[in-house]
Design a protein around this motif. Structure first.
Motif, PDB file in Angstrom:
ATOM      1  N   SER A   1     -19.297  19.508 -16.182  1.00 18.42           N
ATOM      2  CA  SER A   1     -18.169  20.564 -17.656  1.00 18.42           C
ATOM      3  C   SER A   1     -17.051  19.301 -17.923  1.00 18.42           C
ATOM      4  CB  SER A   1     -17.825  20.985 -16.901  1.00 18.42           C
ATOM      5  OG  SER A   1     -16.488  20.895 -15.447  1.00 18.42           O
ATOM      6  N   SER A   2     -16.669  17.889 -17.480  1.00 21.67           N
ATOM      7  CA  SER A   2     -15.531  17.388 -17.880  1.00 21.67           C
ATOM      8  C   SER A   2     -14.422  17.815 -16.904  1.00 21.67           C
ATOM      9  CB  SER A   2     -15.786  16.719 -19.171  1.00 21.67           C
ATOM     10  OG  SER A   2     -16.861  16.573 -19.666  1.00 21.67           O
ATOM     11  N   SER A   3     -14.575  18.514 -16.159  1.00 20.37           N
ATOM     12  CA  SER A   3     -13.512  18.880 -15.176  1.00 20.37           C
ATOM     13  C   SER A   3     -12.612  18.008 -14.080  1.00 20.37           C
ATOM     14  CB  SER A   3     -13.676  20.408 -15.033  1.00 20.37           C
ATOM     15  OG  SER A   3     -14.030  21.253 -16.055  1.00 20.37           O
ATOM     16  N   ASP A   4     -11.414  18.297 -13.908  1.00 20.90           N
ATOM     17  CA  ASP A   4     -10.499  16.847 -13.337  1.00 20.90           C
ATOM     18  C   ASP A   4      -9.692  17.788 -12.475  1.00 20.90           C
ATOM     19  OD1 ASP A   4      -8.724  14.151 -13.902  1.00 20.90           O
ATOM     20  OD2 ASP A   4     -10.056  14.652 -12.320  1.00 20.90           O
ATOM     21  N   TYR A   5      -9.835  17.478 -11.367  1.00 20.51           N
ATOM     22  CA  TYR A   5      -8.884  18.183  -9.935  1.00 20.51           C
ATOM     23  C   TYR A   5      -8.078  17.410  -9.303  1.00 20.51           C
ATOM     24  CZ  TYR A   5     -12.108  21.791 -11.473  1.00 20.51           C
ATOM     25  OH  TYR A   5     -12.829  22.469 -12.390  1.00 20.51           O
ATOM     26  N   TRP A   6      -7.234  17.547  -9.031  1.00 18.01           N
ATOM     27  CA  TRP A   6      -6.037  16.480  -8.319  1.00 18.01           C
ATOM     28  C   TRP A   6      -5.257  17.955  -7.024  1.00 18.01           C
ATOM     29  CZ3 TRP A   6      -5.633  11.945  -9.438  1.00 18.01           C
ATOM     30  CH2 TRP A   6      -5.955  11.046 -10.138  1.00 18.01           C
ATOM     31  N   GLY A   7      -5.356  17.008  -5.869  1.00 20.21           N
ATOM     32  CA  GLY A   7      -4.622  18.063  -4.796  1.00 20.21           C
ATOM     33  C   GLY A   7      -3.474  17.334  -5.303  1.00 20.21           C
ATOM     34  N   GLN A   8      -1.906  17.366  -4.253  1.00 20.29           N
ATOM     35  CA  GLN A   8      -1.022  17.645  -4.583  1.00 20.29           C
ATOM     36  C   GLN A   8       0.140  15.978  -4.090  1.00 20.29           C
ATOM     37  OE1 GLN A   8      -2.411  18.613  -2.166  1.00 20.29           O
ATOM     38  NE2 GLN A   8      -0.915  17.767  -0.445  1.00 20.29           N
ATOM     39  N   GLY A   9      -1.017  15.871  -3.139  1.00 17.03           N
ATOM     40  CA  GLY A   9      -0.734  14.184  -2.859  1.00 17.03           C
ATOM     41  C   GLY A   9      -0.030  13.977  -0.848  1.00 17.03           C
ATOM     42  N   THR A  10      -0.446  13.082  -0.910  1.00 12.76           N
ATOM     43  CA  THR A  10       0.323  13.182   0.452  1.00 12.76           C
ATOM     44  C   THR A  10       1.024  11.650   0.800  1.00 12.76           C
ATOM     45  OG1 THR A  10      -0.101  12.753   2.970  1.00 12.76           O
ATOM     46  CG2 THR A  10      -1.879  11.925   1.670  1.00 12.76           C
ATOM     47  N   GLN A  11       2.501  11.672   1.226  1.00 13.21           N
ATOM     48  CA  GLN A  11       3.093   9.873   1.598  1.00 13.21           C
ATOM     49  C   GLN A  11       2.389   9.252   2.519  1.00 13.21           C
ATOM     50  OE1 GLN A  11       5.905   8.653  -0.601  1.00 13.21           O
ATOM     51  NE2 GLN A  11       4.833   6.737  -0.046  1.00 13.21           N
TER      52      GLN A  11
ATOM     53  N   ASP B   1       0.757  -1.258   0.286  1.00 15.26           N
ATOM     54  CA  ASP B   1       0.525  -0.219   0.195  1.00 15.26           C
ATOM     55  C   ASP B   1       0.548   1.483   0.130  1.00 15.26           C
ATOM     56  OD1 ASP B   1      -2.535  -1.719   2.207  1.00 15.26           O
ATOM     57  OD2 ASP B   1      -2.457  -1.109  -0.002  1.00 15.26           O
ATOM     58  N   THR B   2       1.953   1.207   0.278  1.00 13.26           N
ATOM     59  CA  THR B   2       2.980   2.613   0.415  1.00 13.26           C
ATOM     60  C   THR B   2       2.514   3.013  -1.590  1.00 13.26           C
ATOM     61  OG1 THR B   2       4.704   1.734   1.401  1.00 13.26           O
ATOM     62  CG2 THR B   2       5.320   3.017  -0.188  1.00 13.26           C
ATOM     63  N   ALA B   3       2.576   4.384  -1.363  1.00 15.50           N
ATOM     64  CA  ALA B   3       2.892   4.645  -2.308  1.00 15.50           C
ATOM     65  C   ALA B   3       2.308   6.519  -1.635  1.00 15.50           C
ATOM     66  CB  ALA B   3       1.336   4.357  -3.409  1.00 15.50           C
ATOM     67  N   ILE B   4       2.684   7.102  -2.918  1.00 17.43           N
ATOM     68  CA  ILE B   4       2.027   8.473  -2.440  1.00 17.43           C
ATOM     69  C   ILE B   4       0.024   8.932  -3.370  1.00 17.43           C
ATOM     70  CG2 ILE B   4       1.938  10.963  -3.814  1.00 17.43           C
ATOM     71  CD1 ILE B   4       5.044  10.838  -4.370  1.00 17.43           C
ATOM     72  N   TYR B   5      -1.073   9.680  -2.501  1.00 13.17           N
ATOM     73  CA  TYR B   5      -2.213   9.423  -2.075  1.00 13.17           C
ATOM     74  C   TYR B   5      -2.507  10.258  -2.731  1.00 13.17           C
ATOM     75  CZ  TYR B   5      -2.149   4.567  -0.427  1.00 13.17           C
ATOM     76  OH  TYR B   5      -2.190   2.847  -0.144  1.00 13.17           O
ATOM     77  N   TYR B   6      -3.047  10.658  -4.247  1.00 10.28           N
ATOM     78  CA  TYR B   6      -3.955  11.524  -4.908  1.00 10.28           C
ATOM     79  C   TYR B   6      -5.265  11.600  -4.591  1.00 10.28           C
ATOM     80  CZ  TYR B   6       0.704  12.634  -6.359  1.00 10.28           C
ATOM     81  OH  TYR B   6       2.194  12.132  -6.612  1.00 10.28           O
ATOM     82  N   CYS B   7      -5.765  13.224  -3.832  1.00  8.47           N
ATOM     83  CA  CYS B   7      -7.329  13.567  -4.017  1.00  8.47           C
ATOM     84  C   CYS B   7      -7.901  13.786  -5.276  1.00  8.47           C
ATOM     85  CB  CYS B   7      -7.583  14.240  -3.087  1.00  8.47           C
ATOM     86  SG  CYS B   7      -9.873  14.380  -2.489  1.00  8.47           S
ATOM     87  N   ASN B   8      -8.609  13.335  -5.735  1.00  5.41           N
ATOM     88  CA  ASN B   8      -9.293  13.778  -7.716  1.00  5.41           C
ATOM     89  C   ASN B   8     -11.041  14.282  -7.352  1.00  5.41           C
ATOM     90  OD1 ASN B   8     -10.407  12.686  -9.842  1.00  5.41           O
ATOM     91  ND2 ASN B   8      -8.988  13.953 -10.657  1.00  5.41           N
ATOM     92  N   ALA B   9     -11.074  15.013  -8.195  1.00  5.11           N
ATOM     93  CA  ALA B   9     -13.141  15.641  -8.162  1.00  5.11           C
ATOM     94  C   ALA B   9     -12.734  15.806  -9.638  1.00  5.11           C
ATOM     95  CB  ALA B   9     -13.178  16.744  -7.649  1.00  5.11           C
ATOM     96  N   GLN B  10     -14.067  14.668  -9.640  1.00  4.77           N
ATOM     97  CA  GLN B  10     -14.155  15.092 -11.162  1.00  4.77           C
ATOM     98  C   GLN B  10     -15.590  15.840 -10.988  1.00  4.77           C
ATOM     99  OE1 GLN B  10     -14.309  11.285 -12.940  1.00  4.77           O
ATOM    100  NE2 GLN B  10     -11.962  11.243 -13.089  1.00  4.77           N
ATOM    101  N   ASP B  11     -16.209  16.788 -12.746  1.00  5.23           N
ATOM    102  CA  ASP B  11     -17.382  17.413 -12.459  1.00  5.23           C
ATOM    103  C   ASP B  11     -18.057  17.004 -13.907  1.00  5.23           C
ATOM    104  OD1 ASP B  11     -18.347  20.871 -12.272  1.00  5.23           O
ATOM    105  OD2 ASP B  11     -19.755  19.012 -12.956  1.00  5.23           O
TER     106      ASP B  11
END
Length: 117
Positions: free
Chosen positions: A102-112, A89-99
């Motif tokens: 509008s087909s828009s996609d957003y990302w967080g900076q990640g957390t280890q 499970d070791t990885a950088i985990y990213y939060c994602n949001a999709q609207d």
């Protein structure tokens, strides 16, 4: 525009638990499909879990039964509760949001997240 900030990562021993949080700065949170992705060294980013505006959820086979995802629309937050963690499970985990409107996609900076054996 949607800004995402993750928190809660860290170092944990195999079998332990962590809870990741993602705070969204937006007034359209209730419309967003939210998810967690992870990227391990040398591997592609992959979806871990997803939650719809109606709180339907999906999990990757590798985390099914160990991870849960939830959202709090009143706080514009999502969470990833990770139990029975293993070194894989070791990885950088990213939060994602999709609207989807509008087909828009957003990302967080990640957390280890690092799981030691």
């Amino acid at each position: 525009q949607v800004e995402l900030v993750e928190s809660g990562g860290g170092l944990v021993k195999s079998g332990g638990s962590l809870r990741l949080s993602c705070a969204a700065s937006t007034n359209i949170f209730g419309f967003l499909h939210m998810g967690w992705y992870r990227q391990a060294p040398g591997k592609e980013r992959a979806m871990v879990a997803r939650i719809t505006p109606g709180s339907s959820t999906w999990f990757a086979d590798s985390v099914q039964g160990r991870f849960t995802i939830s959202r709090d629309n009143s706080k514009s937050m999502i969470y990833l509760q990770m139990n029975s963690l293993i070194p894989e499970d070791t990885a950088i985990y990213y939060c994602n949001a999709q609207d989807m409107r509008s087909s828009s996609d957003y990302w967080g900076q990640g957390t280890q997240v690092t799981v030691s054996s």
